[in-house]
Every structure is written in structure tokens, then in C-alpha cells.
Enzyme design. Structure first.
Site, PDB file in Angstrom:
ATOM      1  N   SER A 198       0.833  -1.125  -0.143  1.00  0.00           N
ATOM      2  CA  SER A 198      -0.074  -0.622   0.065  1.00  0.00           C
ATOM      3  C   SER A 198       0.722   1.210  -0.002  1.00  0.00           C
ATOM      4  O   SER A 198       1.923   1.510   0.250  1.00  0.00           O
ATOM      5  CB  SER A 198      -0.803  -0.258   1.323  1.00  0.00           C
ATOM      6  OG  SER A 198      -1.019   1.774   1.629  1.00  0.00           O
ATOM      7  N   TYR A 258      -1.164  -0.677  10.732  1.00  0.00           N
ATOM      8  CA  TYR A 258      -2.102  -0.676   8.605  1.00  0.00           C
ATOM      9  C   TYR A 258       0.051  -0.427   7.643  1.00  0.00           C
ATOM     10  O   TYR A 258       1.043  -1.070   7.487  1.00  0.00           O
ATOM     11  CB  TYR A 258      -2.377   0.016   8.350  1.00  0.00           C
ATOM     12  CG  TYR A 258      -3.070  -0.140   7.100  1.00  0.00           C
ATOM     13  CD1 TYR A 258      -3.478  -2.313   6.745  1.00  0.00           C
ATOM     14  CD2 TYR A 258      -2.906   1.113   5.895  1.00  0.00           C
ATOM     15  CE1 TYR A 258      -3.983  -1.973   5.784  1.00  0.00           C
ATOM     16  CE2 TYR A 258      -3.373   0.685   5.125  1.00  0.00           C
ATOM     17  CZ  TYR A 258      -3.862  -1.034   4.221  1.00  0.00           C
ATOM     18  OH  TYR A 258      -3.693  -0.714   2.727  1.00  0.00           O
TER      19      TYR A 258
HETATM   20  N1  NAP Z   1      -8.580  -0.557  -1.326  1.00  0.00           N
HETATM   21  C1  NAP Z   1      -7.443   0.084  -0.692  1.00  0.00           C
HETATM   22  O1  NAP Z   1      -7.696   1.491  -1.299  1.00  0.00           O
HETATM   23  C2  NAP Z   1      -6.475  -0.451  -0.938  1.00  0.00           C
HETATM   24  C3  NAP Z   1      -5.194   0.089  -0.987  1.00  0.00           C
HETATM   25  C4  NAP Z   1      -3.986   0.100  -0.781  1.00  0.00           C
HETATM   26  C5  NAP Z   1      -3.814  -1.375  -0.353  1.00  0.00           C
HETATM   27  N2  NAP Z   1      -4.554  -2.581  -0.307  1.00  0.00           N
HETATM   28  C6  NAP Z   1      -4.730  -3.293   0.078  1.00  0.00           C
HETATM   29  O2  NAP Z   1      -4.996  -4.695  -0.613  1.00  0.00           O
HETATM   30  C7  NAP Z   1      -5.534  -6.016  -0.909  1.00  0.00           C
HETATM   31  C8  NAP Z   1      -7.110  -5.553  -0.469  1.00  0.00           C
HETATM   32  O3  NAP Z   1      -8.149  -5.716  -0.005  1.00  0.00           O
HETATM   33  P1  NAP Z   1      -8.933  -4.873  -0.817  1.00  0.00           P
HETATM   34  O4  NAP Z   1      -9.518  -3.381  -0.645  1.00  0.00           O
HETATM   35  O5  NAP Z   1      -9.278  -5.589  -1.996  1.00  0.00           O
HETATM   36  O6  NAP Z   1     -10.052  -4.716   0.362  1.00  0.00           O
HETATM   37  P2  NAP Z   1     -11.136  -5.923   0.816  1.00  0.00           P
HETATM   38  O7  NAP Z   1     -12.519  -5.779  -0.317  1.00  0.00           O
HETATM   39  O8  NAP Z   1     -12.032  -5.912   1.948  1.00  0.00           O
HETATM   40  O9  NAP Z   1     -10.741  -7.813   0.834  1.00  0.00           O
HETATM   41  C9  NAP Z   1     -10.381  -8.203   1.836  1.00  0.00           C
HETATM   42  C10 NAP Z   1      -9.944  -9.632   1.444  1.00  0.00           C
HETATM   43  O10 NAP Z   1      -8.957 -10.294   3.048  1.00  0.00           O
HETATM   44  C11 NAP Z   1      -9.689 -11.119   3.213  1.00  0.00           C
HETATM   45  N3  NAP Z   1      -8.961 -11.468   4.844  1.00  0.00           N
HETATM   46  C12 NAP Z   1      -9.041 -10.849   5.392  1.00  0.00           C
HETATM   47  N4  NAP Z   1      -8.848 -11.588   6.563  1.00  0.00           N
HETATM   48  C13 NAP Z   1      -8.467 -12.297   6.017  1.00  0.00           C
HETATM   49  C14 NAP Z   1      -7.332 -13.306   6.940  1.00  0.00           C
HETATM   50  N5  NAP Z   1      -7.674 -13.447   8.226  1.00  0.00           N
HETATM   51  N6  NAP Z   1      -7.801 -14.202   6.229  1.00  0.00           N
HETATM   52  C15 NAP Z   1      -8.051 -14.740   5.674  1.00  0.00           C
HETATM   53  N7  NAP Z   1      -8.123 -13.252   3.916  1.00  0.00           N
HETATM   54  C16 NAP Z   1      -8.295 -12.147   4.967  1.00  0.00           C
HETATM   55  C17 NAP Z   1     -10.930 -10.544   3.292  1.00  0.00           C
HETATM   56  O11 NAP Z   1     -11.576 -11.846   3.165  1.00  0.00           O
HETATM   57  P3  NAP Z   1     -12.455 -13.009   4.162  1.00  0.00           P
HETATM   58  O12 NAP Z   1     -13.552 -11.755   5.223  1.00  0.00           O
HETATM   59  O13 NAP Z   1     -13.199 -13.641   3.220  1.00  0.00           O
HETATM   60  O14 NAP Z   1     -11.463 -13.515   4.664  1.00  0.00           O
HETATM   61  C18 NAP Z   1     -11.078 -10.598   1.785  1.00  0.00           C
HETATM   62  O15 NAP Z   1     -11.478 -11.524   0.647  1.00  0.00           O
HETATM   63  C19 NAP Z   1      -5.099  -5.488   1.254  1.00  0.00           C
HETATM   64  O16 NAP Z   1      -4.079  -5.792   1.626  1.00  0.00           O
HETATM   65  C20 NAP Z   1      -5.075  -4.415   1.414  1.00  0.00           C
HETATM   66  O17 NAP Z   1      -4.408  -3.460   2.842  1.00  0.00           O
HETATM   67  C21 NAP Z   1      -6.333  -1.703  -0.671  1.00  0.00           C
END
Ligand code: NAP
Length: 251
Positions: free
Chosen positions: A132, A146
């Protein structure tokens, strides 16, 4: 017909957002994708749609992850699962620190530890870490834990390339800025409110933008390692400096 060498991938955090988009994109590329997250129902729907192989498991379940990695061969590991929390260090709880370190950092190290020996033996592999911009920049409003875990993901990605020197095992870090996913809804516990507050008035990235960035690195010729990609919405920049004015009463 593709001549890329990878047959299988494991994507963590595959039940929504960026992870689900990566599963779709790598499946389209002809790679057999193992999709891992806790939500079995959503994984089953994704399996129906894409043909991926679902694994309903938490990345913090080390025994479960070890058992899975004993069963499957992984050419591409995408460490995508992630969580965040509201607030900063002044109101962070013991559980917040444990959960974020477990999911965002410790699980990345555990999974990497488990896949790397097979990749080295086959002289074929690719580890993609979704970090991120929080791991690279400080900004007001970000959660300290984070930021620290994502900085750890950046550091381990860098060091891993040294560990794998001389092998055809690539390490890519993709560092997104704001992407329209469920991350903020989970954070504040209200998806509708998060959509209004974080997305309706901003032109954010979409999950497929990050999935396409990952695919660009994974499908690149073997001689080429896309080591780091920072991907921002065109309308978002990183920068800014805060300077509190002198005050007779700092409180
Ligand atoms: N969206 C943004 O603006 C953004 C920006 C920078 C970086 N990121 C990074 O991108 C990645 C994906 O996030 P996203 O934005 O797609 O958010 P999201 O839609 O909330 O997805 C997060 C995913 O992580 C899974 N997860 C959470 N805890 C888990 C665990 N203990 N074991 C296995 N899976 C787990 C969730 O699935 P379950 O709940 O089914 O387990 C879900 O599939 C993350 O690493 C986040 O930090 C996001």
C-alpha cells in the site's frame, strides 16, 4: 496460446475486492487459481464463476496454511489478504495490533517461507505482494499499525529478491493507493456509508486496475522482473506537510 510458464497460483484475500479481481484475471490467463479467504460462501460463488479452487481458511491459521501448502504446488503466490483499523496509536487496542500484524505481515512471511523451497527446486516461481502507499508514506488519518505492517511488506519484498538471487523466482510488490473495494466499509462497519464517504465523490481505482497490474508483472517474459509498481488514481497524489502553529496552550 500463452507461453508463460506458470500453471498454478494461490491468491489470498480472494473473496472480495482486489483479490477476487486477481483470481478472475489469472484464471482468464489460463492459470489454475487456488483462492483463499475466510468466507466460504463468497469463495464458492467465485469458484462457480471462474473455476478457481476455493480454500476457506484464515491466513493466520498457520497449521491450516501448512497443511494446504503440503497438498498443492504453487507457481505464483499473491499475498493480498489485508485488514485495516480506524484511529491511530493513541486508541489502538492489543487486538488491533495482533490482527494487523498477523494478517498483513506475519501471514505473508509464513506463506512465503512455505512456497519458496518448491519454487527454488523447480527454478520457477513468482511472489506478488500487495502492499500500500501507506507502507511508503506517512499521511494524517492513516492507521499507524497498518502503515507499519505495509512498510514491513515492502522491506521483505526487497530482501526476498536478495535471497532468491540467481533463481528464476521473481518478486513483485504492487503498492496501490485508493481502490474501490470493501476495505473502508469493513473499517467503519457500514458499506453504504463508506461508499458515500470514500468513493461517491472520488474517481478511485477499480479492483481490476490492480488485477491488470498484477497480470502485467506475472505474464511478463521470464527475463523481466517488475519489482515495484506504485498505482494511484490519476486524481490522487501523495504529498503535503503539516505544521502546527505555535500556541500558548499546546493542549
Ligand atoms: N482498497 C484500497 O484502497 C487499498 C489500497 C492499498 C492497499 N490495499 C490492500 O489491498 C489488499 C486487498 O484489500 P481490498 O481493498 O481488496 O479489501 P477487501 O475488499 O476488504 O478485501 C480484503 C480481503 O482480505 C481477506 N481477509 C481479511 N482477513 C483475512 C484472513 N484473516 N484470512 C484470509 N483472508 C482474509 C477478506 O476475505 P474474508 O473476510 O473472506 O477472509 C477479503 O477477501 C489488502 O492487503 C489491502 O491492504 C487496498
Amino acid at each position: 496460446m500463452s507461453n508463460q510458464p506458470y500453471r498454478t497460483a494461490l491468491v489470498t484475500g480472494a473473496s472480495s475486492g482486489i483479490g477476487a479481481a486477481i483470481v478472475r484475471r489469472l484464471s482468464e490467463a489460463g492459470i489454475e487459481v487456488h483462492a483463499l479467504a475466510r468466507d466460504a460462501k463468497r469463495l464458492a460463488q467465485l469458484a462457480e464463476e471462474t473455476g478457481c479452487i476455493p480454500h476457506a481458511l484464515s491466513v493466520s491459521d498457520v497449521a491450516g496454511i501448512e497443511a494446504l501448502m503440503n497438498e498443492i504446488e504453487v507457481d505464483v503466490l499473491v499475498n493480498n489478504a489485508g485488514q485495516s483499523r480506524t484511529g491511530n496509536i493513541t486508541n489502538t487496542t492489543v487486538d488491533d495490533i495482533d490482527a494487523l500484524v498477523d494478517v498483513n505481515l506475519r501471514a505473508v512471511l509464513q506463506l512465503t517461507r512455505l512456497v519458496v523451497p518448491g519454487m527454488i527446486a523447480r527454478d520457477r516461481g513468482h511472489i506478488v505482494n500487495i502492499s500500500s502507499i501507506a507502507g511508503h508514506y506517512a499521511f494524517a488519518g492513516g492507521n499507524t499499525v497498518y502503515h507499519a505492517t505495509k512498510a514491513g511488506v515492502h522491506s521483505l519484498s526487497q530482501q526476498l529478491r536478495c535471497d532468491l538471487y540467481g533463481r528464476h523466482v521473481r518478486v513483485t510488490e504492487v503498492s496501490p493507493a485508493r481502490v474501490e473495494t470493501e476495505v473502508f466499509g469493513r473499517l467503519i462497519g457500514n458499506m453504504e456509508e463508506a461508499k458515500k464517504r470514500f468513493f461517491d465523490e472520488y474517481e478511485s481505482l477499480l479492483p481490476e486496475d490492480i488485477a491488470n497490474s498484477v497480470a502485467f508483472a506475472v505474464l511478463a517474459p521470464q527475463r523481466m522482473n517488475v519489482s515495484f509498481m506504485e498505482v494511484l488514481p490519476t486524481m490522487q497524489v501523495v504529498g503535503g506537510l503539516n505544521f502546527a502553529k505555535k500556541s500558548a496552550d499546546p493542549a
